[in-house]
Write a protein that holds these residues in place. Structure first.
Motif, PDB file in Angstrom:
ATOM      1  N   GLY A  96       0.781  -1.226   0.000  1.00 55.89           N
ATOM      2  CA  GLY A  96       0.000   0.000   0.000  1.00 55.89           C
ATOM      3  C   GLY A  96       0.815   1.279   0.000  1.00 55.89           C
ATOM      4  N   TRP A  97       2.119   1.176   0.253  1.00 56.70           N
ATOM      5  CA  TRP A  97       2.986   2.357   0.207  1.00 56.70           C
ATOM      6  C   TRP A  97       3.416   2.605  -1.232  1.00 56.70           C
ATOM      7  CZ3 TRP A  97       3.765   5.497   4.220  1.00 56.70           C
ATOM      8  CH2 TRP A  97       3.556   4.994   5.514  1.00 56.70           C
ATOM      9  N   ASP A  98       3.555   3.879  -1.601  1.00 55.66           N
ATOM     10  CA  ASP A  98       4.128   4.236  -2.897  1.00 55.66           C
ATOM     11  C   ASP A  98       5.620   3.926  -2.878  1.00 55.66           C
ATOM     12  OD1 ASP A  98       1.692   5.180  -3.809  1.00 55.66           O
ATOM     13  OD2 ASP A  98       2.133   7.279  -3.342  1.00 55.66           O
ATOM     14  N   ASP A  99       6.248   4.056  -4.032  1.00 58.23           N
ATOM     15  CA  ASP A  99       7.690   3.811  -4.083  1.00 58.23           C
ATOM     16  C   ASP A  99       8.437   4.874  -3.277  1.00 58.23           C
ATOM     17  OD1 ASP A  99       7.230   5.883  -5.993  1.00 58.23           O
ATOM     18  OD2 ASP A  99       8.982   5.276  -7.137  1.00 58.23           O
ATOM     19  N   ALA A 100       9.690   4.586  -2.972  1.00 53.25           N
ATOM     20  CA  ALA A 100      10.473   5.469  -2.103  1.00 53.25           C
ATOM     21  C   ALA A 100      11.960   5.319  -2.399  1.00 53.25           C
ATOM     22  CB  ALA A 100      10.208   5.118  -0.634  1.00 53.25           C
ATOM     23  N   HIS A 101      12.715   6.262  -1.874  1.00 54.49           N
ATOM     24  CA  HIS A 101      14.180   6.166  -1.857  1.00 54.49           C
ATOM     25  C   HIS A 101      14.601   5.929  -0.413  1.00 54.49           C
ATOM     26  CE1 HIS A 101      14.083   8.933  -5.527  1.00 54.49           C
ATOM     27  NE2 HIS A 101      14.438   7.745  -5.936  1.00 54.49           N
ATOM     28  N   LEU A 102      15.484   4.976  -0.216  1.00 50.39           N
ATOM     29  CA  LEU A 102      16.024   4.702   1.107  1.00 50.39           C
ATOM     30  C   LEU A 102      17.516   5.027   1.082  1.00 50.39           C
ATOM     31  CD1 LEU A 102      15.272   1.649   3.320  1.00 50.39           C
ATOM     32  CD2 LEU A 102      17.579   2.532   3.136  1.00 50.39           C
ATOM     33  N   PHE A 103      17.946   5.889   1.988  1.00 48.17           N
ATOM     34  CA  PHE A 103      19.356   6.258   2.132  1.00 48.17           C
ATOM     35  C   PHE A 103      19.895   5.522   3.351  1.00 48.17           C
ATOM     36  CE2 PHE A 103      17.185   9.720   0.047  1.00 48.17           C
ATOM     37  CZ  PHE A 103      18.056  10.081  -0.969  1.00 48.17           C
ATOM     38  N   LEU A 104      20.880   4.638   3.126  1.00 49.00           N
ATOM     39  CA  LEU A 104      21.455   3.842   4.210  1.00 49.00           C
ATOM     40  C   LEU A 104      22.835   4.407   4.561  1.00 49.00           C
ATOM     41  CD1 LEU A 104      21.250   1.362   6.082  1.00 49.00           C
ATOM     42  CD2 LEU A 104      22.366   0.043   4.250  1.00 49.00           C
ATOM     43  N   PHE A 105      22.983   4.854   5.813  1.00 50.96           N
ATOM     44  CA  PHE A 105      24.227   5.462   6.281  1.00 50.96           C
ATOM     45  C   PHE A 105      24.991   4.527   7.214  1.00 50.96           C
ATOM     46  CE2 PHE A 105      21.571   9.052   5.170  1.00 50.96           C
ATOM     47  CZ  PHE A 105      22.453   9.891   4.519  1.00 50.96           C
ATOM     48  N   ASP A 106      26.307   4.662   7.192  1.00 47.40           N
ATOM     49  CA  ASP A 106      27.174   3.934   8.111  1.00 47.40           C
ATOM     50  C   ASP A 106      27.166   4.661   9.451  1.00 47.40           C
ATOM     51  OD1 ASP A 106      29.143   2.287   9.227  1.00 47.40           O
ATOM     52  OD2 ASP A 106      30.765   3.517   8.420  1.00 47.40           O
ATOM     53  N   LEU A 107      26.842   3.940  10.507  1.00 47.19           N
ATOM     54  CA  LEU A 107      26.848   4.521  11.852  1.00 47.19           C
ATOM     55  C   LEU A 107      27.972   3.960  12.707  1.00 47.19           C
ATOM     56  CD1 LEU A 107      23.008   4.522  12.573  1.00 47.19           C
ATOM     57  CD2 LEU A 107      24.414   6.330  11.548  1.00 47.19           C
ATOM     58  N   GLY A 108      28.838   3.153  12.102  1.00 44.63           N
ATOM     59  CA  GLY A 108      29.989   2.636  12.818  1.00 44.63           C
ATOM     60  C   GLY A 108      29.634   1.534  13.795  1.00 44.63           C
TER      61      GLY A 108
END
Length: 171
Positions: A96-108
């Protein structure tokens, strides 16, 4: 014939029309936080079945790196240093969610304990350290694919993924 210069008010009206008609894309910022044993932190969320990486939806006008630090502070009571961008993952529509961009960051690496008393109960039911190869038992399929794709991530590089799968391109 000379072209008439657009006024600032006309320019802003034109942009407002475009903003109203152009697609809106949801952006999500999450973090890859590890412990000294190499396990990744997964959050057991109070509002959905699947566990997920810490983070959340990017607010309008907010940079994704700020989002991930803010969300982790608000929801887990942790202050983290946001490192490099590990991956950008395009997510197709899902449940049910539209498409998206996911930004994955390094948190160490977190060399300390989590304090469940600091968790935001309306968001976080619990948090777990999980071996990356066991994450698929708990997370949505796209998250499992993304974790598998970033397993060999090299700091200083950014992967471009679609639905958790590498496409051969770089972000």
């Amino acid at each position: 014939m000379a072209r008439r210069e657009e006024t600032e008010a006309e320019r802003l009206r034109r942009i407002a029309i475009l903003n109203a008609r152009l697609p809106k894309k949801r952006n999500i910022a999450q973090g890859l936080l590890r412990n000294p044993a190499g396990e990744v932190l997964l959050c057991e969320l109070s509002y959905k079945q699947e566990w997920d990486l810490p983070g959340g939806v990017v607010d309008p006008g907010e940079p994704p790196a700020v989002t991930v630090a803010r969300e982790i502070d608000e929801e887990l009571g942790l202050h983290v240093a946001v490192g490099g961008l590990v991956a950008v993952n395009w997510l197709p529509p899902w449940r049910g969610w539209d498409d998206a961009h996911l930004f994955l960051f390094d948190l160490g690496v977190l060399d300390g304990e989590l304090d469940p008393a600091r968790f935001l109960p309306r968001e976080i039911a619990d948090a777990h350290w999980v071996r990356p190869e066991a994450a698929a038992e708990h997370v949505a399929p796209y998250t499992a694919r993304m974790l598998e794709a970033v397993a060999g991530w090299t700091p200083g590089t950014t992967l471009y993924l679609e639905d958790g799968e590498p496409t051969g391109g770089a972000a």
